[in-house]
Design an enzyme around this catalytic site. Sequence first.
Site, PDB file in Angstrom:
ATOM      1  N   SER A  21      -5.148  -9.687  -7.889  1.00  0.00           N
ATOM      2  CA  SER A  21      -5.539 -10.784  -6.994  1.00  0.00           C
ATOM      3  C   SER A  21      -6.961 -10.579  -6.459  1.00  0.00           C
ATOM      4  O   SER A  21      -7.679 -11.553  -6.223  1.00  0.00           O
ATOM      5  CB  SER A  21      -4.531 -10.961  -5.853  1.00  0.00           C
ATOM      6  OG  SER A  21      -4.611  -9.910  -4.929  1.00  0.00           O
ATOM      7  N   ASN A  22      -7.384  -9.342  -6.288  1.00  0.00           N
ATOM      8  CA  ASN A  22      -8.790  -9.112  -5.894  1.00  0.00           C
ATOM      9  C   ASN A  22      -9.738  -9.439  -7.044  1.00  0.00           C
ATOM     10  O   ASN A  22     -10.840  -9.950  -6.823  1.00  0.00           O
ATOM     11  CB  ASN A  22      -8.983  -7.679  -5.407  1.00  0.00           C
ATOM     12  CG  ASN A  22      -8.550  -7.517  -3.964  1.00  0.00           C
ATOM     13  OD1 ASN A  22      -9.197  -8.045  -3.064  1.00  0.00           O
ATOM     14  ND2 ASN A  22      -7.441  -6.824  -3.741  1.00  0.00           N
ATOM     15  N   ARG A  73      -7.561  13.675 -18.301  1.00  0.00           N
ATOM     16  CA  ARG A  73      -8.363  12.727 -17.510  1.00  0.00           C
ATOM     17  C   ARG A  73      -9.773  12.591 -18.052  1.00  0.00           C
ATOM     18  O   ARG A  73     -10.345  11.513 -18.057  1.00  0.00           O
ATOM     19  CB  ARG A  73      -8.457  13.222 -16.065  1.00  0.00           C
ATOM     20  CG  ARG A  73      -7.332  12.752 -15.205  1.00  0.00           C
ATOM     21  CD  ARG A  73      -7.509  13.181 -13.768  1.00  0.00           C
ATOM     22  NE  ARG A  73      -6.221  13.173 -13.108  1.00  0.00           N
ATOM     23  CZ  ARG A  73      -5.656  12.087 -12.588  1.00  0.00           C
ATOM     24  NH1 ARG A  73      -6.276  10.934 -12.602  1.00  0.00           N
ATOM     25  NH2 ARG A  73      -4.471  12.155 -12.033  1.00  0.00           N
ATOM     26  N   ARG A  99      -5.595   4.865 -10.551  1.00  0.00           N
ATOM     27  CA  ARG A  99      -5.796   6.198 -11.118  1.00  0.00           C
ATOM     28  C   ARG A  99      -6.867   6.892 -10.299  1.00  0.00           C
ATOM     29  O   ARG A  99      -7.903   6.286 -10.000  1.00  0.00           O
ATOM     30  CB  ARG A  99      -6.326   6.141 -12.562  1.00  0.00           C
ATOM     31  CG  ARG A  99      -5.441   5.523 -13.580  1.00  0.00           C
ATOM     32  CD  ARG A  99      -4.207   6.302 -13.917  1.00  0.00           C
ATOM     33  NE  ARG A  99      -4.429   7.622 -14.484  1.00  0.00           N
ATOM     34  CZ  ARG A  99      -3.456   8.532 -14.629  1.00  0.00           C
ATOM     35  NH1 ARG A  99      -2.240   8.261 -14.217  1.00  0.00           N
ATOM     36  NH2 ARG A  99      -3.710   9.703 -15.160  1.00  0.00           N
ATOM     37  N   LEU A 101     -10.010   9.149  -9.935  1.00  0.00           N
ATOM     38  CA  LEU A 101     -11.126   9.417 -10.849  1.00  0.00           C
ATOM     39  C   LEU A 101     -11.706  10.800 -10.542  1.00  0.00           C
ATOM     40  O   LEU A 101     -11.788  11.200  -9.377  1.00  0.00           O
ATOM     41  CB  LEU A 101     -12.195   8.333 -10.682  1.00  0.00           C
ATOM     42  CG  LEU A 101     -11.737   6.938 -11.134  1.00  0.00           C
ATOM     43  CD1 LEU A 101     -12.658   5.857 -10.594  1.00  0.00           C
ATOM     44  CD2 LEU A 101     -11.655   6.857 -12.660  1.00  0.00           C
ATOM     45  N   HIS A 117      -9.740  -1.016  -0.249  1.00  0.00           N
ATOM     46  CA  HIS A 117      -8.572  -0.262   0.207  1.00  0.00           C
ATOM     47  C   HIS A 117      -7.933  -1.012   1.384  1.00  0.00           C
ATOM     48  O   HIS A 117      -8.650  -1.469   2.282  1.00  0.00           O
ATOM     49  CB  HIS A 117      -9.006   1.142   0.640  1.00  0.00           C
ATOM     50  CG  HIS A 117      -7.863   1.999   1.078  1.00  0.00           C
ATOM     51  ND1 HIS A 117      -6.978   2.552   0.184  1.00  0.00           N
ATOM     52  CD2 HIS A 117      -7.438   2.356   2.307  1.00  0.00           C
ATOM     53  CE1 HIS A 117      -6.057   3.243   0.855  1.00  0.00           C
ATOM     54  NE2 HIS A 117      -6.319   3.140   2.147  1.00  0.00           N
TER      55      HIS A 117
HETATM   56  C1  GAR Z   1      -4.797  -4.239  -3.005  1.00  0.00           C
HETATM   57  O1  GAR Z   1      -4.123  -4.404  -1.784  1.00  0.00           O
HETATM   58  C2  GAR Z   1      -5.799  -3.107  -2.919  1.00  0.00           C
HETATM   59  O2  GAR Z   1      -6.432  -3.026  -1.668  1.00  0.00           O
HETATM   60  C3  GAR Z   1      -4.910  -1.922  -3.162  1.00  0.00           C
HETATM   61  O3  GAR Z   1      -4.042  -2.324  -4.185  1.00  0.00           O
HETATM   62  C4  GAR Z   1      -3.848  -3.733  -4.085  1.00  0.00           C
HETATM   63  C5  GAR Z   1      -4.158  -4.331  -5.424  1.00  0.00           C
HETATM   64  O4  GAR Z   1      -3.848  -5.697  -5.427  1.00  0.00           O
HETATM   65  N1  GAR Z   1      -5.671  -0.753  -3.525  1.00  0.00           N
HETATM   66  C6  GAR Z   1      -5.380   0.470  -3.139  1.00  0.00           C
HETATM   67  O5  GAR Z   1      -4.399   0.749  -2.469  1.00  0.00           O
HETATM   68  C7  GAR Z   1      -6.349   1.534  -3.618  1.00  0.00           C
HETATM   69  N2  GAR Z   1      -6.227   2.724  -2.843  1.00  0.00           N
HETATM   70  P1  GAR Z   1      -4.451  -6.678  -6.521  1.00  0.00           P
HETATM   71  O6  GAR Z   1      -4.130  -6.039  -7.882  1.00  0.00           O
HETATM   72  O7  GAR Z   1      -3.696  -7.953  -6.321  1.00  0.00           O
HETATM   73  O8  GAR Z   1      -5.911  -6.793  -6.284  1.00  0.00           O
END
Ligand code: GAR
Length: 223
Positions: A21-22, A73, A99, A101, A117
């Site tokens: 979604s991001n 990795r 993952r 890095l 985050h």
């Molecule tokens: C989001 O809430 C992002 O902030 C989080 O995973 C989700 C991904 O959603 N990321 C983390 O927790 C990284 N540490 P999305 O696939 O719908 O963008």
Amino acid sequence: MAERKGGKKLKLGVLISGRGSNLQALIDASANPDYPAEIALVVSNVPGAKGLERCRQPGIATAVINHKDFEDRESFEAELDKTLRAQGVELVCLAGFMRLLTDTFVNGWRDRLINIHPSLLPAFKGLNTQARAVEAGVRFAGCTVHYVRPAMDDGPIIVQAAVPVHADDDADTLAARILTQEHRIYPLAVRLIAEGRVRVAGERVLIDGAQSAEETLINPAER
Ligand code: GAR
């Protein structure tokens, strides 16, 4: 990062593992001809990740680099690095890329690698941030876009958005409120970088020409 010359758009590589979604927020932002960045490539480490489907209609190039196909990795990241560079990527955006890095990859993209985050860093690093925020009884939660450093969920903060935590919230209602703001601040942070306005001074980010905190500190009202 230097000012973009001649209206050339900053080339993004977006790394995903799931829903995307991001990624969609970045696709939507870059659909605007005035947006100063474009998505050159989306890479998923998970075959069949829902986010990959989002690239089909706008015709965005995708690659699947499955970490399970690699011995370690280092070899996984070497392929990732090669693929991003081959596409001319200038800024790597982690968008739900689950993952960790290694230092080698992170240092190879220093100040050209950002992450979103779902917490107000440096609080609640790691996983299940929204459930932990509800459990801790904090009054504010939020999300952060930051440059990536070798330590997990660490690095200079570019933009944050705060949201209230209500007494009747659970992890899901809070996550949804935060996610709405994620979709707002990720394109904003990328725009600031692409406009050449973001400087890392020490381990703080300074935004050139910011009139007030309003550009980088978003504090939405109720619900
Ligand atoms: C989001 O809430 C992002 O902030 C989080 O995973 C989700 C991904 O959603 N990321 C983390 O927790 C990284 N540490 P999305 O696939 O719908 O963008």
